[in-house]
Design a protein around this motif. Structure first.
Motif, mmCIF file in Angstrom:
data_model
loop_
_atom_site.group_PDB
_atom_site.id
_atom_site.type_symbol
_atom_site.label_atom_id
_atom_site.label_comp_id
_atom_site.label_asym_id
_atom_site.label_seq_id
_atom_site.Cartn_x
_atom_site.Cartn_y
_atom_site.Cartn_z
ATOM 1 N N GLU A 1 0.173 5.443 0.647
ATOM 2 C CA GLU A 1 -0.868 6.378 1.097
ATOM 3 C C GLU A 1 -2.173 5.599 1.332
ATOM 4 O O GLU A 1 -3.249 6.010 0.900
ATOM 5 C CB GLU A 1 -1.076 7.493 0.074
ATOM 6 N N ARG A 2 -2.046 4.503 2.041
ATOM 7 C CA ARG A 2 -3.173 3.583 2.249
ATOM 8 C C ARG A 2 -3.934 3.966 3.524
ATOM 9 O O ARG A 2 -3.354 4.046 4.602
ATOM 10 C CB ARG A 2 -2.644 2.152 2.383
ATOM 11 N N THR A 3 -5.218 4.211 3.369
ATOM 12 C CA THR A 3 -6.057 4.505 4.530
ATOM 13 C C THR A 3 -6.448 3.194 5.203
ATOM 14 O O THR A 3 -6.946 2.271 4.546
ATOM 15 C CB THR A 3 -7.312 5.276 4.126
ATOM 16 N N ARG B 1 -3.720 7.321 7.537
ATOM 17 C CA ARG B 1 -3.186 7.019 6.209
ATOM 18 C C ARG B 1 -1.697 6.703 6.336
ATOM 19 O O ARG B 1 -0.890 7.568 6.685
ATOM 20 C CB ARG B 1 -3.399 8.197 5.269
ATOM 21 N N ARG C 1 3.458 4.114 3.610
ATOM 22 C CA ARG C 1 3.796 2.933 2.812
ATOM 23 C C ARG C 1 3.644 1.691 3.674
ATOM 24 O O ARG C 1 3.922 1.729 4.873
ATOM 25 C CB ARG C 1 5.231 3.028 2.286
ATOM 26 N N ALA D 1 -3.714 -2.011 9.369
ATOM 27 C CA ALA D 1 -3.197 -2.831 8.273
ATOM 28 C C ALA D 1 -3.449 -4.307 8.540
ATOM 29 O O ALA D 1 -3.809 -5.064 7.625
ATOM 30 C CB ALA D 1 -1.701 -2.574 8.088
ATOM 31 N N THR E 1 -7.043 -4.968 7.744
ATOM 32 C CA THR E 1 -7.335 -4.917 6.313
ATOM 33 C C THR E 1 -6.728 -6.104 5.564
ATOM 34 O O THR E 1 -7.376 -6.711 4.705
ATOM 35 C CB THR E 1 -6.797 -3.611 5.709
ATOM 36 N N GLY F 1 0.818 -1.199 0.000
ATOM 37 C CA GLY F 1 0.000 0.000 0.000
ATOM 38 C C GLY F 1 0.853 1.250 0.000
ATOM 39 O O GLY F 1 1.930 1.265 0.601
#
Length: 284
Positions: free
Chosen positions: A129-131, A144, A147, A186, A189, A127
């Protein structure tokens, strides 16, 4: 019947309390200064903010460049291309003059290129800029991540870029609520264990990291949950109606040297007792 504000108790029997949505930055703002929190998140209209800070301009340009670099086709994913993204995305906001702006633009370009020389462009992160988000009993915590890597032998690693002038230590990684929330989010997800977090300081090229345990992440989340519950109660009371004196008492200012950096210093009487910093004083 009006819709209840975030943090209000729903009135129907058997219905749960709404989760309090909060990024770590919101919780940190309240912890640093309840008055600044009220001004930034609750007061309507929002009091006037100060102008741009040059170090924020640098940080934004570097973060955007490092994110967009991964969007380039692999043959173009070179360190020089990353440096060029800094230049094309640059702003002069907050700098003393154009000369200072160009100096720090070129400096940022240089350390982005040096950093990207250590990154394998062919290994895509999980990811960028992964929310991510994670729920606790009373809060929905989100943020966010700059990385998220998947490294052989290490597993999933959360990476946060830093561009400030402060020297970072392992304690900064260990004590960061933001990194703990990113790791927990993370894991939720990706449905994988995530315990390794790292701070990458671009100006010096240093990396400091911490290997959390599930218990240490839970400790961060429990503290955030308790703080979010208290803030939800305060938010609801403020929105229900407070006199100015009641609001000042409920959200007191914590006067400290950091007031010199506050965007609301000009409208905060107690904060004006601390000398203001110039917009470029935070440059590395």
């Amino acid at each position: 019947m009006s819709t209840p504000d975030v943090g209000d108790q729903l009135l129907l029997d058997g219905m749960p309390t709404r989760l309090y949505p909060a990024a770590p930055s919101r919780l940190a703002t309240y912890a640093d200064c309840p008055r600044r929190y009220r001004m930034g998140y609750l007061d309507q209209p929002t009091p006037p903010r100060g102008g741009a800070w040059a170090h924020h301009t640098v940080g934004a340009a570097v973060h955007v460049a490092l994110a967009r670099w991964w969007e380039l086709p692999l043959p173009r994913r070179t360190p020089a291309a990353g440096g060029e993204l800094v230049v094309t995305g640059w702003s002069s906001e907050g700098f003393r003059d154009e000369r200072q702006s160009r100096e720090h633009r070129d400096r940022a370009r240089g350390y982005v290129e040096r950093y990207l020389a250590t990154v394998d462009p062919a290994v895509l992160p999980l990811g960028v800029e992964r929310t991510v988000s994670v729920r606790t009993e009373r809060a929905s915590l989100w943020g966010r991540a700059d990385r998220i890597d998947d490294r052989p032998g290490e597993g999933v690693v959360v990476v946060d870029y830093k561009t400030g002038r402060s020297v970072l230590t392992v304690d900064d990684a260990r004590e960061s609520l933001a990194l703990a929330v990113y790791a927990a989010g993370a894991a939720r997800t990706l449905r994988r264990e995530v315990t390794r977090v790292e701070l990458h300081h671009l100006p010096t090229g240093t990396v400091v990291g911490w290997d959390h345990t599930p218990a240490s992440i839970d400790e961060h989340l429990s503290g955030a949950d308790a703080q979010a519950a208290a803030m939800a109660t305060l938010d609801a009371a403020f929105r229900a109606g407070m006199t100015p004196d009641e609001a000042d008492a409920a959200f007191p200012p914590l006067v400290a040297p950091r007031c010199g950096w506050c965007e609301f210093r000009s409208t905060c009487g107690p904060g004006r007792s601390v000398p203001a910093h110039r917009p470029w004083d935070g440059l590395a």
